[in-house]
Design an enzyme around this catalytic site. Structure first.
Site, PDB file in Angstrom:
ATOM      1  N   HIS A   1      98.580  29.948  -7.494  1.00 10.84           N
ATOM      2  CA  HIS A   1      99.558  29.143  -6.933  1.00 10.84           C
ATOM      3  C   HIS A   1      98.700  28.412  -5.818  1.00 10.84           C
ATOM      4  CE1 HIS A   1     102.818  27.192  -5.537  1.00 10.84           C
ATOM      5  NE2 HIS A   1     103.566  28.240  -5.028  1.00 10.84           N
TER       6      HIS A   1
ATOM      7  N   HIS B   1      98.777  23.671 -15.357  1.00  9.50           N
ATOM      8  CA  HIS B   1      99.730  23.644 -14.888  1.00  9.50           C
ATOM      9  C   HIS B   1     101.028  24.047 -15.656  1.00  9.50           C
ATOM     10  CE1 HIS B   1     102.878  22.106 -11.961  1.00  9.50           C
ATOM     11  NE2 HIS B   1     101.980  22.183 -10.930  1.00  9.50           N
TER      12      HIS B   1
ATOM     13  N   ASP C   1      95.088  21.298  -6.591  1.00 12.01           N
ATOM     14  CA  ASP C   1      94.106  22.061  -5.934  1.00 12.01           C
ATOM     15  C   ASP C   1      92.695  21.673  -6.296  1.00 12.01           C
ATOM     16  OD1 ASP C   1      96.560  24.472  -6.523  1.00 12.01           O
ATOM     17  OD2 ASP C   1      95.786  23.573  -4.525  1.00 12.01           O
TER      18      ASP C   1
HETATM   19  C1  SDX Z   1      99.856  25.122  -7.934  1.00 11.48           C
HETATM   20  O1  SDX Z   1     104.372  25.327 -10.006  1.00 11.48           O
HETATM   21  C2  SDX Z   1     103.834  24.231  -9.165  1.00 11.48           C
HETATM   22  O2  SDX Z   1     104.196  23.341  -9.220  1.00 11.48           O
HETATM   23  C3  SDX Z   1     102.748  24.746  -8.458  1.00 11.48           C
HETATM   24  C4  SDX Z   1     102.049  23.887  -7.688  1.00 11.48           C
HETATM   25  C5  SDX Z   1     102.817  23.329  -6.505  1.00 11.48           C
HETATM   26  O3  SDX Z   1     102.474  22.215  -5.879  1.00 11.48           O
HETATM   27  O4  SDX Z   1     103.592  24.006  -5.994  1.00 11.48           O
HETATM   28  O5  SDX Z   1     101.567  22.694  -8.393  1.00 11.48           O
HETATM   29  C6  SDX Z   1     100.478  24.182  -6.988  1.00 11.48           C
HETATM   30  O6  SDX Z   1     100.149  26.204  -7.798  1.00 11.48           O
HETATM   31  C7  SDX Z   1      98.984  24.446  -8.967  1.00 11.48           C
HETATM   32  C8  SDX Z   1      98.411  25.512  -9.856  1.00 11.48           C
HETATM   33  C9  SDX Z   1      96.947  26.021  -9.206  1.00 11.48           C
HETATM   34  N1  SDX Z   1      96.579  27.308  -9.910  1.00 11.48           N
HETATM   35  C10 SDX Z   1      95.250  27.043 -10.603  1.00 11.48           C
HETATM   36  O7  SDX Z   1      94.616  26.279 -10.459  1.00 11.48           O
HETATM   37  C11 SDX Z   1      94.812  28.340 -10.989  1.00 11.48           C
HETATM   38  C12 SDX Z   1      94.283  28.135 -12.583  1.00 11.48           C
HETATM   39  N2  SDX Z   1      95.468  27.513 -13.517  1.00 11.48           N
HETATM   40  C13 SDX Z   1      96.124  28.556 -14.279  1.00 11.48           C
HETATM   41  O8  SDX Z   1      96.162  29.868 -13.771  1.00 11.48           O
HETATM   42  C14 SDX Z   1      97.393  28.386 -14.950  1.00 11.48           C
HETATM   43  O9  SDX Z   1      97.051  26.844 -15.562  1.00 11.48           O
HETATM   44  C15 SDX Z   1      98.816  28.153 -14.245  1.00 11.48           C
HETATM   45  C16 SDX Z   1      99.064  29.324 -13.609  1.00 11.48           C
HETATM   46  C17 SDX Z   1      98.640  26.974 -13.233  1.00 11.48           C
HETATM   47  C18 SDX Z   1      99.809  27.781 -15.097  1.00 11.48           C
HETATM   48  O10 SDX Z   1      99.676  28.683 -16.316  1.00 11.48           O
HETATM   49  P1  SDX Z   1     100.904  28.980 -17.257  1.00 11.48           P
HETATM   50  O11 SDX Z   1     101.903  27.647 -17.094  1.00 11.48           O
HETATM   51  O12 SDX Z   1     101.353  30.262 -17.265  1.00 11.48           O
HETATM   52  O13 SDX Z   1      99.996  28.545 -18.506  1.00 11.48           O
HETATM   53  P2  SDX Z   1      99.497  29.686 -19.485  1.00 11.48           P
HETATM   54  O14 SDX Z   1      98.711  30.602 -18.526  1.00 11.48           O
HETATM   55  O15 SDX Z   1     100.410  30.064 -20.394  1.00 11.48           O
HETATM   56  O16 SDX Z   1      98.175  28.927 -20.161  1.00 11.48           O
HETATM   57  C19 SDX Z   1      98.394  28.375 -21.245  1.00 11.48           C
HETATM   58  C20 SDX Z   1      96.914  28.428 -22.138  1.00 11.48           C
HETATM   59  C21 SDX Z   1      96.551  29.905 -22.135  1.00 11.48           C
HETATM   60  O17 SDX Z   1      95.685  30.155 -23.346  1.00 11.48           O
HETATM   61  P3  SDX Z   1      96.136  30.807 -24.652  1.00 11.48           P
HETATM   62  O18 SDX Z   1      96.756  32.082 -24.080  1.00 11.48           O
HETATM   63  O19 SDX Z   1      97.069  29.878 -25.250  1.00 11.48           O
HETATM   64  O20 SDX Z   1      94.877  30.853 -25.484  1.00 11.48           O
HETATM   65  O21 SDX Z   1      96.286  27.864 -21.542  1.00 11.48           O
HETATM   66  C22 SDX Z   1      95.299  28.764 -20.867  1.00 11.48           C
HETATM   67  C23 SDX Z   1      95.686  30.204 -20.871  1.00 11.48           C
HETATM   68  O22 SDX Z   1      94.646  30.979 -20.927  1.00 11.48           O
HETATM   69  N3  SDX Z   1      94.985  28.284 -19.251  1.00 11.48           N
HETATM   70  C24 SDX Z   1      93.573  28.158 -18.769  1.00 11.48           C
HETATM   71  C25 SDX Z   1      93.987  27.714 -17.655  1.00 11.48           C
HETATM   72  N4  SDX Z   1      95.088  27.669 -17.337  1.00 11.48           N
HETATM   73  C26 SDX Z   1      95.506  28.048 -18.609  1.00 11.48           C
HETATM   74  N5  SDX Z   1      92.461  28.411 -19.407  1.00 11.48           N
HETATM   75  C27 SDX Z   1      91.272  28.166 -18.633  1.00 11.48           C
HETATM   76  N6  SDX Z   1      91.681  27.954 -17.208  1.00 11.48           N
HETATM   77  C28 SDX Z   1      92.600  27.535 -16.699  1.00 11.48           C
HETATM   78  N7  SDX Z   1      92.791  27.122 -15.381  1.00 11.48           N
END
Ligand code: SDX
Length: 423
Positions: A268, A307, A363
């Site tokens: 997050h 996201h 971010d």
């Molecule tokens: C913020 O909610 C908000 O609005 C948050 C925010 C705010 O203003 O409050 O916008 C701020 O928190 C932004 C997000 C910051 N986090 C990161 O940058 C961390 C990296 N991102 C991931 O951890 C992820 O994208 C999340 C946590 C942000 C979202 O995760 P989801 O929606 O649960 O998606 P998911 O984990 O189900 O991913 C779907 C697929 C998966 O692959 P498969 O299992 O389908 O093979 O996408 C992949 C994930 O492994 N994936 C990624 C990835 N993000 C998702 N693979 C590599 N790198 C990534 N960053």
């Protein structure tokens, strides 16, 4: 009920049920009438992480993840960043309308009057080790503030709620700056209420022996834009936490300490810190392909990408990217931005990221700007928490007035042991 309804047939009993739709959604509690026997608890929806659950009705922020749209009270984020200040935006989030000149002046004066924190808070913060993480200091200091304002517990009193919101918006930069000064072994700098909200924050961060701190106007403006972009984002993890804790009628300081705790997580608000560490680990453009391969193997995440809602470019990331150049014109170019831009270019043309609709989020570029301004990575999430304070409080206030509000208490699907006796 007309066509604003769903008809559900329970194939276990052959019975049909008509569930009304409101704003295109069903009320989850209407599922509970679907039973196989009178004793049956009824049907629930199983939705870990609330992927498809609306926990509330809200009028604060609208996001369209497919189109990359973000609006605060209907105003596009790009316009607010270009034409407004952070305090104007905070007012908009809290009160629902942009302030006229008089209202903004009054709001600014009210915030300025509350920038100081109790002197005992300095003693509290001096107790941390020199290397304490600033988010640990921020979270515990927000909670500690609660002890100085026992009337904050009067959560049913709108005037008290408003005063506490003003206090938190006013004091969060002071606490953040004190955490920064403590980790750098520097004396705390008192607020200078003649300065703007953001320039005063810079004053408390960076004033040394000079009689009056003069903030660089380009950096102050850039920080103000970053504050606007981070102010709210509907039901994200930390805002949902603010609502859940607030639903027990905990005071706003303790509710916000919980929200800030949620924000600290690397998935997050802690992601901006992790992005810089990731770029430092990659080290050079030549090493990017190998890192991307490790991500595609599932060994790492590409921090700052992806996201829950945006399946398109995060509109905030675009504005931040554009703001970077104005900062670098003052601070000198942060070479890490070249690595970031190359990562983005490679990722956005790679099937793994395209298929999963993973784009840079808020971010991805913010930390590079913060580092150019002189912040170390562990301060980045603190810089996220400062403006998100107005979003957290806007949602807390909206919930306080919502007739649907009850204490949050989800159900579970129990798969554990049936009754058994201790031998
Ligand atoms: C913020 O909610 C908000 O609005 C948050 C925010 C705010 O203003 O409050 O916008 C701020 O928190 C932004 C997000 C910051 N986090 C990161 O940058 C961390 C990296 N991102 C991931 O951890 C992820 O994208 C999340 C946590 C942000 C979202 O995760 P989801 O929606 O649960 O998606 P998911 O984990 O189900 O991913 C779907 C697929 C998966 O692959 P498969 O299992 O389908 O093979 O996408 C992949 C994930 O492994 N994936 C990624 C990835 N993000 C998702 N693979 C590599 N790198 C990534 N960053």
């Amino acid at each position: 009920m007309g066509n604003e309804s769903l008809t559900i047939t329970d194939n276990r009993t052959g019975k049909s049920y008509e569930l009304p739709l409101k704003h295109g959604n069903i009320r989850a509690m209407d599922l509970r009438q679907i039973k196989t026997t009178e004793k049956d608890f009824g049907v629930m929806s199983y939705d870990p992480a609330f992927l498809n659950t609306a926990a509330c009705e809200s009028r604060i922020t609208f996001i369209d993840g497919d189109l990359g749209i973000l609006r605060y009270r209907g105003y596009p984020i790009e316009q607010l960043a270009a034409k407004c200040s952070y305090l104007e935006t905070a007012y908009l989030l809290l009160y629902g309308e942009l302030p006229d000149e008089k209202k903004l002046s009054d709001f600014t004066a009210r915030v300025a009057r509350h920038t100081f924190i109790h002197e005992n808070m300095k003693k509290f913060m001096e107790g941390f080790r020199y290397d304490a993480h600033p988010m640990s200091m921020l979270v515990s200091s927000i909670a500690a503030l609660s002890s100085f304002y026992p009337d904050a517990r009067e959560v049913h009193n709108p005037e008290v709620r408003e005063l506490m919101a003003i206090r938190l918006i006013a004091k969060i930069p002071t606490i953040a700056a004190y955490a920064f000064r403590h980790t750098n072994g520097l004396p705390f700098v008192y607020p200078d209420n003649e300065l703007s909200y953001t320039a005063n924050f810079m004053n408390m961060l960076w004033k040394m022996a000079e009689p009056k701190f003069l903030a660089n106007p380009v950096l102050a403006h850039a920080l103000d834009i970053l504050f606007i972009l981070h102010a709210d984002h509907e039901q994200n993890c930390s805002t949902s936490t603010m609502r859940v804790v607030g639903s027990s009628q905990a005071d706003p300081f303790l509710s916000m300490a919980a929200a800030a705790s949620a924000l600290s997580g690397p998935l997050h608000g802690g992601a901006n810190e992790e992005v810089l560490r990731m770029i430092d680990e990659i080290g050079s453009i030549e090493h990017i392909p190998a890192f991307i391969e490790s991500v595609k193997k599932g060994e790492r995440k590409l921090m700052g990408f992806g996201h829950r809602v945006y399946k398109n470019y995060d509109p905030r990331a675009q504005v931040i990217k554009e703001t970077a150049d104005s900062v670098f014109a003052v601070t000198g170019r942060n070479p890490k931005v070249d690595i970031a831009r190359e990562i983005e270019k490679i990722a956005l043309s790679d099937e793994y990221f395209v298929k999963r609709r993973l784009y840079p989020n808020v971010d991805f570029y913010s930390g590079i700007i913060y580092e150019a301004m002189g912040f170390r990575p562990e301060m980045f999430t603190v810089l996220f928490a400062i403006p998100r304070t107005s979003g957290w409080l806007a949602h807390w206030e909206e919930q306080s007035k919502d007739a649907d509000t009850k204490i949050s208490r989800p159900r579970q699907v129990y798969l554990g042991s049936g009754e058994r006796n201790v031998k």
